[in-house]
Motif scaffolding. Structure first.
Motif, PDB file in Angstrom:
ATOM      1  N   THR A   1       6.407   8.998   4.738  1.00  0.00           N
ATOM      2  CA  THR A   1       5.421   7.936   4.929  1.00  0.00           C
ATOM      3  C   THR A   1       4.122   8.263   4.196  1.00  0.00           C
ATOM      4  OG1 THR A   1       6.375   7.462   7.083  1.00  0.00           O
ATOM      5  CG2 THR A   1       4.156   6.608   6.671  1.00  0.00           C
ATOM      6  N   LEU A   2       3.668   9.512   4.341  1.00  0.00           N
ATOM      7  CA  LEU A   2       2.432   9.908   3.670  1.00  0.00           C
ATOM      8  C   LEU A   2       2.572   9.779   2.160  1.00  0.00           C
ATOM      9  CD1 LEU A   2       1.553  13.058   5.829  1.00  0.00           C
ATOM     10  CD2 LEU A   2       0.293  10.902   5.783  1.00  0.00           C
ATOM     11  N   THR A   3       3.731  10.180   1.642  1.00  0.00           N
ATOM     12  CA  THR A   3       3.970  10.087   0.202  1.00  0.00           C
ATOM     13  C   THR A   3       3.943   8.629  -0.257  1.00  0.00           C
ATOM     14  OG1 THR A   3       5.341  12.050   0.408  1.00  0.00           O
ATOM     15  CG2 THR A   3       5.529  10.842  -1.638  1.00  0.00           C
ATOM     16  N   THR A   4       4.559   7.761   0.530  1.00  0.00           N
ATOM     17  CA  THR A   4       4.558   6.335   0.194  1.00  0.00           C
ATOM     18  C   THR A   4       3.136   5.775   0.201  1.00  0.00           C
ATOM     19  OG1 THR A   4       6.718   6.108   1.237  1.00  0.00           O
ATOM     20  CG2 THR A   4       5.493   4.072   0.848  1.00  0.00           C
ATOM     21  N   LEU A   5       2.389   6.118   1.251  1.00  0.00           N
ATOM     22  CA  LEU A   5       1.020   5.601   1.348  1.00  0.00           C
ATOM     23  C   LEU A   5       0.165   6.125   0.206  1.00  0.00           C
ATOM     24  CD1 LEU A   5       0.326   5.884   5.206  1.00  0.00           C
ATOM     25  CD2 LEU A   5       1.157   3.914   3.913  1.00  0.00           C
ATOM     26  N   GLU A   6       0.427   7.369  -0.186  1.00  0.00           N
ATOM     27  CA  GLU A   6      -0.338   7.947  -1.284  1.00  0.00           C
ATOM     28  C   GLU A   6      -0.014   7.238  -2.595  1.00  0.00           C
ATOM     29  OE1 GLU A   6       0.601  11.360  -3.285  1.00  0.00           O
ATOM     30  OE2 GLU A   6      -1.353  11.230  -4.271  1.00  0.00           O
ATOM     31  N   LYS A   7       1.277   6.967  -2.775  1.00  0.00           N
ATOM     32  CA  LYS A   7       1.717   6.318  -4.005  1.00  0.00           C
ATOM     33  C   LYS A   7       1.068   4.938  -4.154  1.00  0.00           C
ATOM     34  CE  LYS A   7       6.037   5.254  -4.839  1.00  0.00           C
ATOM     35  NZ  LYS A   7       7.466   5.476  -4.481  1.00  0.00           N
ATOM     36  N   HIS A   8       0.825   4.287  -3.033  1.00  0.00           N
ATOM     37  CA  HIS A   8       0.213   2.969  -3.076  1.00  0.00           C
ATOM     38  C   HIS A   8      -1.309   3.028  -2.991  1.00  0.00           C
ATOM     39  CE1 HIS A   8       4.367   1.756  -2.265  1.00  0.00           C
ATOM     40  NE2 HIS A   8       4.021   0.625  -2.858  1.00  0.00           N
TER      41      HIS A   8
ATOM     42  N   LEU B   1      -3.256   4.197  -0.671  1.00  0.00           N
ATOM     43  CA  LEU B   1      -3.881   3.951   0.629  1.00  0.00           C
ATOM     44  C   LEU B   1      -4.471   5.219   1.241  1.00  0.00           C
ATOM     45  CD1 LEU B   1      -1.105   1.617   2.037  1.00  0.00           C
ATOM     46  CD2 LEU B   1      -3.363   0.952   1.286  1.00  0.00           C
ATOM     47  N   ILE B   2      -3.936   6.351   0.833  1.00  0.00           N
ATOM     48  CA  ILE B   2      -4.487   7.635   1.272  1.00  0.00           C
ATOM     49  C   ILE B   2      -4.502   8.543   0.051  1.00  0.00           C
ATOM     50  CG2 ILE B   2      -3.540   7.396   3.620  1.00  0.00           C
ATOM     51  CD1 ILE B   2      -1.421   9.482   2.893  1.00  0.00           C
ATOM     52  N   SER B   3      -5.131   9.699   0.150  1.00  0.00           N
ATOM     53  CA  SER B   3      -5.058  10.605  -0.991  1.00  0.00           C
ATOM     54  C   SER B   3      -4.679  12.009  -0.577  1.00  0.00           C
ATOM     55  CB  SER B   3      -6.340  10.587  -1.819  1.00  0.00           C
ATOM     56  OG  SER B   3      -7.463  10.601  -0.996  1.00  0.00           O
ATOM     57  N   LYS B   4      -4.131  12.704  -1.556  1.00  0.00           N
ATOM     58  CA  LYS B   4      -3.693  14.070  -1.370  1.00  0.00           C
ATOM     59  C   LYS B   4      -4.846  14.965  -1.819  1.00  0.00           C
ATOM     60  CE  LYS B   4       0.888  15.029  -2.334  1.00  0.00           C
ATOM     61  NZ  LYS B   4       1.982  15.380  -3.229  1.00  0.00           N
TER      62      LYS B   4
ATOM     63  N   GLU C   1      -5.851  12.955   3.213  1.00  0.00           N
ATOM     64  CA  GLU C   1      -6.979  12.302   3.857  1.00  0.00           C
ATOM     65  C   GLU C   1      -6.937  10.831   3.500  1.00  0.00           C
ATOM     66  OE1 GLU C   1     -10.719  13.807   2.472  1.00  0.00           O
ATOM     67  OE2 GLU C   1     -10.190  13.526   0.381  1.00  0.00           O
ATOM     68  N   VAL C   2      -7.613  10.038   4.321  1.00  0.00           N
ATOM     69  CA  VAL C   2      -7.678   8.619   4.034  1.00  0.00           C
ATOM     70  C   VAL C   2      -8.614   8.437   2.856  1.00  0.00           C
ATOM     71  CG1 VAL C   2      -8.573   6.438   4.921  1.00  0.00           C
ATOM     72  CG2 VAL C   2      -7.097   7.842   6.339  1.00  0.00           C
ATOM     73  N   LYS C   3      -8.248   7.562   1.956  1.00  0.00           N
ATOM     74  CA  LYS C   3      -9.107   7.307   0.798  1.00  0.00           C
ATOM     75  C   LYS C   3     -10.461   6.854   1.294  1.00  0.00           C
ATOM     76  CE  LYS C   3      -7.783   6.637  -3.726  1.00  0.00           C
ATOM     77  NZ  LYS C   3      -6.551   6.457  -4.391  1.00  0.00           N
ATOM     78  N   ASP C   4     -11.468   7.510   0.836  1.00  0.00           N
ATOM     79  CA  ASP C   4     -12.753   7.319   1.459  1.00  0.00           C
ATOM     80  C   ASP C   4     -13.845   7.317   0.410  1.00  0.00           C
ATOM     81  OD1 ASP C   4     -14.381   7.009   3.612  1.00  0.00           O
ATOM     82  OD2 ASP C   4     -13.382   8.589   4.741  1.00  0.00           O
ATOM     83  N   ASP C   5     -15.071   7.391   0.900  1.00  0.00           N
ATOM     84  CA  ASP C   5     -16.184   7.514  -0.022  1.00  0.00           C
ATOM     85  C   ASP C   5     -15.978   8.770  -0.857  1.00  0.00           C
ATOM     86  OD1 ASP C   5     -17.156   5.383   1.304  1.00  0.00           O
ATOM     87  OD2 ASP C   5     -18.579   6.543   2.512  1.00  0.00           O
ATOM     88  N   HIS C   6     -16.567   8.752  -2.027  1.00  0.00           N
ATOM     89  CA  HIS C   6     -16.493   9.892  -2.929  1.00  0.00           C
ATOM     90  C   HIS C   6     -17.098  11.135  -2.274  1.00  0.00           C
ATOM     91  CE1 HIS C   6     -16.773  11.996  -6.758  1.00  0.00           C
ATOM     92  NE2 HIS C   6     -17.985  12.326  -6.403  1.00  0.00           N
ATOM     93  N   HIS C   7     -16.379  12.233  -2.296  1.00  0.00           N
ATOM     94  CA  HIS C   7     -16.924  13.498  -1.811  1.00  0.00           C
ATOM     95  C   HIS C   7     -16.166  14.663  -2.444  1.00  0.00           C
ATOM     96  CE1 HIS C   7     -13.696  12.695   1.220  1.00  0.00           C
ATOM     97  NE2 HIS C   7     -13.475  13.983   1.075  1.00  0.00           N
ATOM     98  N   HIS C   8     -16.701  15.843  -2.255  1.00  0.00           N
ATOM     99  CA  HIS C   8     -16.096  17.053  -2.813  1.00  0.00           C
ATOM    100  C   HIS C   8     -15.531  17.915  -1.685  1.00  0.00           C
ATOM    101  CE1 HIS C   8     -17.989  15.935  -6.582  1.00  0.00           C
ATOM    102  NE2 HIS C   8     -19.100  15.727  -5.901  1.00  0.00           N
TER     103      HIS C   8
END
Ligand SMILES: [Zn+2]
Ligand SMILES: [Zn+2]
Length: 154
Positions: free
Chosen positions: A71-78, A80-83, A94-101
């Motif tokens: 599921t995480l891989t699918t969401l990342e591919k689309h 919706l979240i990032s690795k 993590e959930v795709k969010d504001d830019h941060h380091h």
């Protein structure tokens, strides 16, 4: 950076945005997907699939690590979240969010978000300025966090 309380209005907004993004991506909104996303959205620690699975097991006793991972891989591919890029074998999300380091401790593997506005605004070095189009300028700093370096020196 997201620091809100799990049950704040912001979180509901996130779930709503997630469902909309799923529809747009043509992804079915299943109970499992929503629960996995919710768990990730509420987490502050960039969890791995294994960690999310452990946390979800109470609520979803039949869910497998494999399902969480897929599921995480699918969401990342689309998108919706990032690795998070780590040197660990287990991917962290993590959930795709504001830019941060990110600050990553090589010992306890804790991942901390931070902002670095000066860096963000700094122009690229001359030698790469005509390389192409930069889409993403994120820094990952590795080292030993204070807790771990105190353990090492004591
Ligand atoms: Zn540490
Ligand atoms: Zn982060």
């Amino acid at each position: 950076m997201y620091q809100g309380h799990p049950h704040s209005a912001q979180s509901n907004e996130r779930l709503h945005a997630f469902e909309q993004a799923c529809r747009k991506a043509g992804l079915k909104i299943t109970h499992q997907r929503v629960e996995i996303f919710r768990e990730l959205a509420f987490a502050q620690d960039h969890p791995s699939a294994e960690t999310i699975h452990r946390r979800l097991k109470k609520k979803l006793p039949t869910i497998s690590v494999d399902t969480v991972y897929r599921t995480l891989t699918t969401l990342e591919k689309h998108g919706l979240i990032s690795k998070v890029q780590t040197v660990e074998s287990q991917a962290r999300f993590e959930v795709k969010d504001d830019h941060h380091h990110h600050l990553i401790c090589d010992n306890c593997h804790e991942i901390i978000d931070f902002d670095w506005q000066v860096f963000d605004e700094y122009p690229l070095p001359n030698e790469i300025s005509d390389w192409g189009k930069i889409k993403n300028k994120k820094v990952i700093l590795h080292g030993l966090c204070r807790k771990c370096s105190q353990k090492v020196s004591s």
